[in-house]
Write an enzyme that holds these catalytic residues in place. Structure first.
Site, PDB file in Angstrom:
ATOM      1  N   LYS A 112     -44.623 -14.033   9.735  1.00 21.58           N
ATOM      2  CA  LYS A 112     -44.278 -15.289   9.062  1.00 21.58           C
ATOM      3  C   LYS A 112     -44.051 -16.422  10.067  1.00 21.58           C
ATOM      4  CE  LYS A 112     -43.646 -13.392   4.798  1.00 21.58           C
ATOM      5  NZ  LYS A 112     -43.787 -11.956   4.959  1.00 21.58           N
TER       6      LYS A 112
HETATM    7  C1  LIG Z   1     -44.307 -10.991   4.144  1.00 21.73           C
HETATM    8  C2  LIG Z   1     -44.627  -9.679   4.738  1.00 21.73           C
HETATM    9  C3  LIG Z   1     -45.710  -8.907   4.283  1.00 21.73           C
HETATM   10  C4  LIG Z   1     -46.559  -9.322   3.104  1.00 21.73           C
HETATM   11  O1  LIG Z   1     -47.291 -10.492   3.369  1.00 21.73           O
HETATM   12  P1  LIG Z   1     -47.901 -11.322   2.150  1.00 21.73           P
HETATM   13  O2  LIG Z   1     -48.525 -12.530   2.771  1.00 21.73           O
HETATM   14  O3  LIG Z   1     -46.759 -11.668   1.265  1.00 21.73           O
HETATM   15  O4  LIG Z   1     -48.889 -10.448   1.473  1.00 21.73           O
HETATM   16  C5  LIG Z   1     -45.979  -7.731   4.952  1.00 21.73           C
HETATM   17  N1  LIG Z   1     -45.231  -7.312   5.984  1.00 21.73           N
HETATM   18  C6  LIG Z   1     -44.181  -8.018   6.448  1.00 21.73           C
HETATM   19  C7  LIG Z   1     -43.393  -7.493   7.580  1.00 21.73           C
HETATM   20  C8  LIG Z   1     -43.842  -9.224   5.852  1.00 21.73           C
HETATM   21  O5  LIG Z   1     -42.806  -9.935   6.310  1.00 21.73           O
END
Ligand SMILES: *Cc1c(COP(=O)(O)O)cnc(C)c1O
Length: 462
Positions: A112
């Site tokens: 993120k």
């Molecule tokens: C947010 C997240 C996901 C999922 O990603 P999306 O874009 O919501 O599909 C997978 N793994 C981790 C560690 C995350 O923080």
């Protein structure tokens, strides 16, 4: 470059307004009116370039005149200077023709940060020159919230409120949200699950009086700026394995469908991607849907991969919009049905989805077993989300095409699950070693729109 809503009736916006707005006023999500493409020569030229240079080439066609080239280069440079690895998104090899893309070297140890650090820079620049102030409200299953707080803490033009499900995030995730001391940061522990948090957030956006009154802005993965920033590492990793001269495939641990959708955008831009594989945990609504069983909500079952504990996958709406030939009415209809529990996908749209995405799932036991076996066979400690990707990739990958599995978080963010599977407790990187000593600050709030609105209004006044 203009942006349109997946439900067809919200105003058409520029990149700047799309980014600052988040959710469209008709309840839809913004997507670019057309997807720009890069030539084979442009992609080939990325070979050997820095992550930042590739980021500029990939994102520039989408931002219109929101920033000048020099401004945009500077924002990109600042965004990724906070990362703990010079490559930003390094690739490591797991097995013959299977690679792991480490996306966890940012300040909060999950992918993120790639989008949120850049969004923070872009918001600050765009709001600063307008002299405007916004209230960012985000819902999180753990990682979005910590990344958003890290990106916006202490910025002048922004208050940031993060709704997270009380008791359902890891301790590292919670502490990353509750320990920043800046007064513009507000961590709200909601009595509910992640889908509740996300639903209350949507309620706030659909309450136009509140929305306009506090100048609500959204940074969840429904924000197009988030998706865009994630397109970059598909290019950087594919090129380092020989694209565009050869195809690559990707497996993506998926919850809200933002990350995998960024891979789809990369493909539409001209990156030769063979397979895009969706990997889910036991909350497998996406896997079931892509196998033709319709999109029907169940309840969320908490797992050891909490960032993927989700039933309503927001960005899937963008995939549906394209699968239904960009028919906003059809999408609005499906979303109304979803409000009643679910919908079936038409045969034509299902064909498009299945031509675009493959999918698989991992149970809790399979996730743990993959963490154990990956350590034994490769020396890598995987976080549970990344392990789901590796498990599904191993099932579906073809030997002839390199498979890149996205490692979405650092194992130290989920130490209990990793320790249970391996006996090893992964240590936090030195730069955040004191996380468990810092005091926490949070507010418990009921899963209730009026309670949340009242709390936010009160906090903004003080
Ligand atoms: C947010 C997240 C996901 C999922 O990603 P999306 O874009 O919501 O599909 C997978 N793994 C981790 C560690 C995350 O923080």
């Amino acid at each position: 470059m203009r942006y349109i809503s997946t439900r067809g009736t919200a105003p058409v916006l520029s990149f700047e307004d799309t980014m600052l707005t988040g959710l469209a006023r008709d309840g839809g999500l913004y997507v670019p009116e057309t997807i720009p493409t890069l030539t084979t020569d442009q992609i080939a030229a990325m070979s050997g370039q820095s992550y930042e240079e590739i980021a500029f080439t990939v994102m520039r066609p989408f931002i219109g005149d929101t920033f000048t080239d020099d401004e945009f280069r500077e924002l990109i440079a600042k965004a990724y200077a906070t990362f703990g690895h010079d490559a930003r998104a390094p690739l490591v090899q797991l097995a013959p023709n299977h690679f792991l893309l480490e996306l966890f070297h940012g300040p909060t140890l999950a992918f993120k940060d790639f989008a949120m650090q850049l969004i923070g820079q872009m918001f600050q620049k765009a709001l600063g020159r307008k002299g405007a102030r916004v209230t960012i409200v985000g819902a999180t299953s753990g990682d979005t919230g910590s990344a958003a707080i890290e990106a916006f803490r202490g910025l002048d033009n922004v208050d940031v409120f993060i709704l997270y499900p009380h008791g359902r995030v890891s301790e590292v995730q919670r502490r990353q949200m509750t320990t920043p001391v800046e007064s513009n940061v507000h961590a709200l522990a909601v009595d509910g699950d992640f889908d509740d948090c996300q639903a209350r957030l949507k309620d706030m956006f659909n309450d136009f009086e509140f929305r306009d009154g506090v100048k609500l802005a959204g940074v969840n993965s429904i924000n197009w700026g988030r998706v865009l920033a994630q397109v970059v590492y598909y290019f950087s990793s594919a090129v380092s394995l020989g694209a565009p001269a050869r195809d690559v495939s990707f497996t993506v641990p998926t919850g809200n469908f933002g990350d995998i959708f960024a891979g789809y955008i990369a493909k539409r831009m001209g990156l030769p991607i063979k397979d895009l594989v969706v990997a889910t945990n036991q909350n497998d609504i996406l896997d079931r849907c892509l196998k033709g069983q319709g999109y029907h909500k169940g309840s969320v079952h908490p797992s050891i991969s909490p960032s993927m504990d989700i039933q309503v996958s927001s960005n899937f709406e963008r995939a549906l919009f394209d699968a239904y030939g960009r028919d906003g009415n059809a999408v609005a209809q499906l979303m109304a049905e979803l409000g009643q529990g679910g919908f079936d996908v038409s045969q034509g749209a299902m064909q498009v989805l299945q031509d675009t995405y493959k999918s698989g799932r991992a149970s809790e036991a399979e996730t743990s077993a993959t963490i154990t076996s990956a350590l034994k066979r490769t020396g890598e400690l995987l976080c549970p989300h990344s392990a789901i990707g590796v498990k599904v990739a191993d099932e579906l990958r073809e030997q002839a095409t390199p498979m890149i599995t996205l490692a979405t978080a650092h194992p130290a963010k989920f130490p209990d699950a990793v320790e249970a599977a391996t006996g090893l407790r992964p240590a936090l990187p030195a730069r955040m070693a004191d996380l468990f000593d810092r005091p926490e600050r949070l507010t418990r709030v009921a899963n209730d729109l009026s309670a949340l609105k009242a709390h936010i209004l009160e906090a903004l006044e003080t």
